[in-house]
Design an enzyme around this catalytic site. Structure first.
Site, PDB file in Angstrom:
ATOM      1  N   ASP A 239       0.877  -1.167   0.000  1.00  0.00           N
ATOM      2  CA  ASP A 239       0.000   0.000   0.000  1.00  0.00           C
ATOM      3  C   ASP A 239       0.921   1.225   0.000  1.00  0.00           C
ATOM      4  O   ASP A 239       2.133   1.102   0.203  1.00  0.00           O
ATOM      5  CB  ASP A 239      -0.950  -0.003   1.201  1.00  0.00           C
ATOM      6  CG  ASP A 239      -2.147   0.913   0.966  1.00  0.00           C
ATOM      7  OD1 ASP A 239      -2.079   1.769   0.050  1.00  0.00           O
ATOM      8  OD2 ASP A 239      -3.160   0.800   1.677  1.00  0.00           O
TER       9      ASP A 239
HETATM   10  C1  BGC Z   1      -4.952   3.330   0.058  1.00  0.00           C
HETATM   11  C2  BGC Z   1      -4.979   2.373  -1.111  1.00  0.00           C
HETATM   12  C3  BGC Z   1      -4.798   3.145  -2.391  1.00  0.00           C
HETATM   13  C4  BGC Z   1      -3.478   3.891  -2.315  1.00  0.00           C
HETATM   14  C5  BGC Z   1      -3.147   4.693  -3.545  1.00  0.00           C
HETATM   15  C6  BGC Z   1      -3.730   4.217   0.043  1.00  0.00           C
HETATM   16  O1  BGC Z   1      -3.818   5.220   0.986  1.00  0.00           O
HETATM   17  O2  BGC Z   1      -5.023   2.603   1.267  1.00  0.00           O
HETATM   18  O3  BGC Z   1      -6.184   1.654  -1.128  1.00  0.00           O
HETATM   19  O4  BGC Z   1      -4.841   2.273  -3.476  1.00  0.00           O
HETATM   20  O5  BGC Z   1      -3.534   4.797  -1.217  1.00  0.00           O
HETATM   21  O6  BGC Z   1      -3.969   5.795  -3.656  1.00  0.00           O
END
Ligand code: BGC
Length: 746
Positions: free
Chosen positions: A278
């Site tokens: 993530d």
């Molecule tokens: C989220 C993800 C997301 C990523 C990119 C993170 O803060 O938890 O689900 O895909 O950001 O935006």
């Protein structure tokens, strides 16, 4: 991109690739469908695997490491001299997110990146409709392809554990079987376009509060039976090409580089795709290198708003990893395994010869969005036949509430969308009701949706309320369109809700409206359950979720009766917060103490808790009304006694006994009464959504593999199928069972 032929070997790899491109392109014109089918298959051909091995031999150590981390917020570097392309990714589960700047979180301001916003995944789950999930995934994949994305960062399948989780709207509810059944066609649909789905967040990211630090302690049974099945189905049934790690820890170690990645995902399930972090969930070079992370994204940001510019070469899987490989701290086979997976992802996506070109904002996509929306809307209460509402010229309908006009594709965090258009509930109702008089008052106002800020309202709240009461007094019907929204501390990533009740003074407003007009229907726009001490003040209640571009049209379809509602709740609505299992055990269970939480309810999540502990929910999992009526009769199993290899066929007859055509979801739950371990009273093991015309009947057969009745036995660290008697429950909601039948497993 320039291709520089450095030696004959590389040239031969590239030429054979180009030849493959040509041949496949030719094939594409002839047979698009068979191409899609091939793409959807998980296993790579032997020749592609050998191309990957040849490329690995050709890459320098530096080039290999460069493939394992980001070069910008949403892309990774390719290898120019070999023609290996960059990988481009985008959020998220409900549509393709607008373009973000290369190196900070601001939107890039393009004028060609607006898209179709599909309904939130809670709505898709509420549809109980795998066929629609397939159409959803395929249409979304087409939009991602059109926007030149190789990886779509979704769907999310974290289990709904607490109604306070700010991100539940992005997930598929509280039941592992429902989430598994719906996620598989979605993934296959996306990937038919040569775009990888990236299932997230692996695993146990069941709250947003303290998400980047919280350590989850949960037993193996709950892990395997509740929290992992949808990920397992994504890997083993859908053949997903990418999986995203989570922010939280599990048993003391960050989930993005945790031994469970190797043990469960890559070894037990034989996952051959890429594990992507993530954004900023990697925390150490050694652990990222050793514990299963393949591709590091987002490090140097807090995942929400701030960034450290151009930090990419300092990522854990960048310079420090290269140093460790050169020093001999890590064997080269470690980076080879990551690169192998990344190249596999590329051969499936951006190095795949003839993937379709995609398209966006088509009528077909809008139709799919509207169908999913109408299929997932859940009618919870309908007294005095409040709904459907006729379009009568003598009737005045007062539409009250901020959610009647507020954009719900803006805000919410990374799933935020730049929709080409978004029909608000008020616009949808006005478009549908040409004869009736539609009046409107906002009633209350909240600030604009922002990721991690609560923005104060700008209008005078007293005058908004006075105007709303006046509007309601002068109407025949009041439609109160309220609920939550996508602001910080509501249904929004980054933190959880602070209260279970309705926010922004809505209950006071509703009570005041009730004093002047008792004919109220509540249109609840949320991604979560809310407390409803006001329920007896409304004649009708409909849960509409967040519906995306076609929101208002879909709501009008259902309240007018153009579409008969058939959605079912994908999670329980407790009467009060403490009735929910996670909250029953206090702060050590939610939100945790000293950054650790214990999932004390174990396997008894959602309806499993309500059923087993006999705590009545306000609205039960699987519940939802229709404008027609159904009976389920002739319920039987094909046999009384089964062996472990059998499949149980549960059959019944579904009769539409009402005056309108409609759809019903036949649900089959199974429970074991005498067991050597704790069991839920019953668990969903099969369902089918069937549409039946008024006065007609339909025979339903639902197959349940006997093996799916196994529990995860911590004593042997494996699944265990207990012999003996089981009860099969058939009904149209977890709390509305038409018949129970006993079967025996020998
Ligand atoms: C989220 C993800 C997301 C990523 C990119 C993170 O803060 O938890 O689900 O895909 O950001 O935006």
């Amino acid at each position: 991109m320039k291709i520089n032929f450095k030696n004959n070997f590389i040239a031969s790899v590239i030429i054979s690739y180009l030849l493959f491109v040509q041949i496949s392109l030719h094939g594409q014109q002839k047979n698009q469908t068979s191409y899609s089918n091939n793409l959807a298959k998980n296993a790579m051909s032997v020749s592609t695997e050998s191309k990957i091995e040849a490329l690995i031999k050709t890459l320098t150590l530096k080039e290999k490491v460069a493939l394992c981390h980001a070069q910008s917020k949403f892309s990774t570097k390719g290898v120019e001299r070999l023609g290996i392309p960059e990988i481009w990714m985008s959020d998220g589960p409900h549509g393709v997110r607008a373009e973000i700047n290369w190196d900070n979180w601001k939107y890039a301001g393009w004028t060609n990146d607006s898209i179709t916003a599909f309904p939130a995944l809670t709505c898709l789950a509420a549809s109980f409709n795998p066929e629609l999930s397939s159409q959803y995934g395929f249409s979304l994949g087409e939009e991602a392809r059109y926007r030149k994305k190789d990886v779509l960062l979704g769907p999310g399948v974290n289990i709904y554990r607490t109604p306070l989780n700010g991100r539940n709207f992005e997930y598929m509810g509280e039941d592992p079987f429902l989430a598994s059944t719906l996620v598989v066609p979605y993934i296959k649909g996306v990937q038919k376009n040569g775009v990888a789905a990236c299932v997230k967040h692996y695993v146990l990211n069941n709250q947003e509060h303290w998400r980047s630090k919280i350590n989850v302690e949960v037993g193996d049974r709950a892990l395997y039976e509740i929290y992992l099945p949808a990920f397992k189905a994504s890997v083993k049934e859908a053949g997903v090409w990418a999986i995203m790690g989570a922010y939280n820890k599990f048993r003391g170690k960050y989930t993005t580089h945790n031994p469970i990645l190797h043990k469960i995902l890559k070894s037990d399930w034989k996952y051959d795709g890429v594990v992507i972090s993530d954004w900023s969930s990697a925390h150490s070079t050694e652990e990222s290198a050793l514990y299963g992370l393949d591709l590091e994204m987002g490090t140097g940001t807090d995942g929400l708003g701030t960034s450290t510019n151009d930090f990419y070469s300092q990522y854990y899987l960048a310079a420090p990893f290269l140093k460790g490989l050169k020093n001999g701290d890590f064997p080269e086979s470690l980076v080879d395994d990551k690169v192998r997976r990344i190249l596999r992802l590329m051969f499936r996506t951006n190095m795949s010869a003839n993937r379709p070109l995609g398209n966006a904002n088509t009528k077909a996509h809008h139709d799919v969005a509207r169908r999913v929306a109408t299929d997932g809307i859940v009618l919870l209460k309908n007294e005095k036949n409040f709904f459907p509402i006729k379009d009568d010229k003598n009737v005045t309908i007062a539409v009250i509430g901020e959610n009647a006009t507020r954009s719900m594709t803006a805000g919410g965090g990374s799933s935020e969308l730049k929709a080409k258009f978004e029909i608000s509930p008020l616009e949808g109702i006005k478009a549908r009701y040409k004869n009736a008089t539609i009046t409107h008052a906002m009633g209350y106002q909240t600030g604009p949706s922002r990721y991690n800020q609560v923005i104060p309202p700008t209008l005078d709240l007293d005058s908004l309320k006075t105007e709303a009461i006046k509007t309601a007094r002068n109407a025949d019907i009041v439609l109160f369109i309220g609920g939550l929204n996508k602001s910080h501390l509501q249904d929004c990533e980054g933190d959880d809700r602070l209260q279970f009740g309705l926010p922004f003074g809505q209950v006071d407003l509703l009570n005041d409206i009730y004093k002047v007009n008792k004919n109220i229907g509540f249109i609840l726009v949320t991604g979560n359950a809310v407390e409803m001490p006001w329920l007896d003040k409304v004649n009708a209640l409909v849960e509409t979720w967040y519906l995306g571009s076609m929101s208002g049209h879909a709501i009008a379809d259902v309240i007018s009766g153009d579409v008969n509602p058939s959605g079912k709740l994908p999670f329980s609505f407790p009467v009060k917060l403490e009735d929910n299992a996670a909250h029953f055990f206090g702060t050590s269970s939610y939100p945790g103490e000293n950054m650790t939480q214990y999932y004390k309810e174990d396997i008894l999540v959602g309806y499993r808790w309500h059923d087993t502990k006999k705590i009545k929910p306000l609205y039960a999992f699987g519940y939802g009304l229709s404008y027609t009526s159904f009976t389920i009769s002739d319920i039987k199993t094909d046999k009384k006694t089964y062996t472990t290899e059998d499949s149980i066929t549960v059959s019944c007859r579904l009769n539409n006994t009402g005056l309108l055509d409609g759809s019903e979801v036949v649900q089959v739950y199974v429970g074991k009464q005498k067991s050597k371990v704790k069991r839920a009273l019953k668990e969903l093991k099969g369902f089918q959504k069937v549409s039946v015309n008024s006065g007609k009947q339909y025979s339903v057969d639902i197959n349940i593999p006997v093996k799916s009745l196994s529990f995860y036995d911590e004593a042997i660290s494996d699944w265990n199928l207990e012999k003996g008697d089981y009860i099969v429950y058939v009904g149209n909601a977890s709390n509305n069972i038409s018949k129970k039948t006993k079967i025996t497993i020998n």
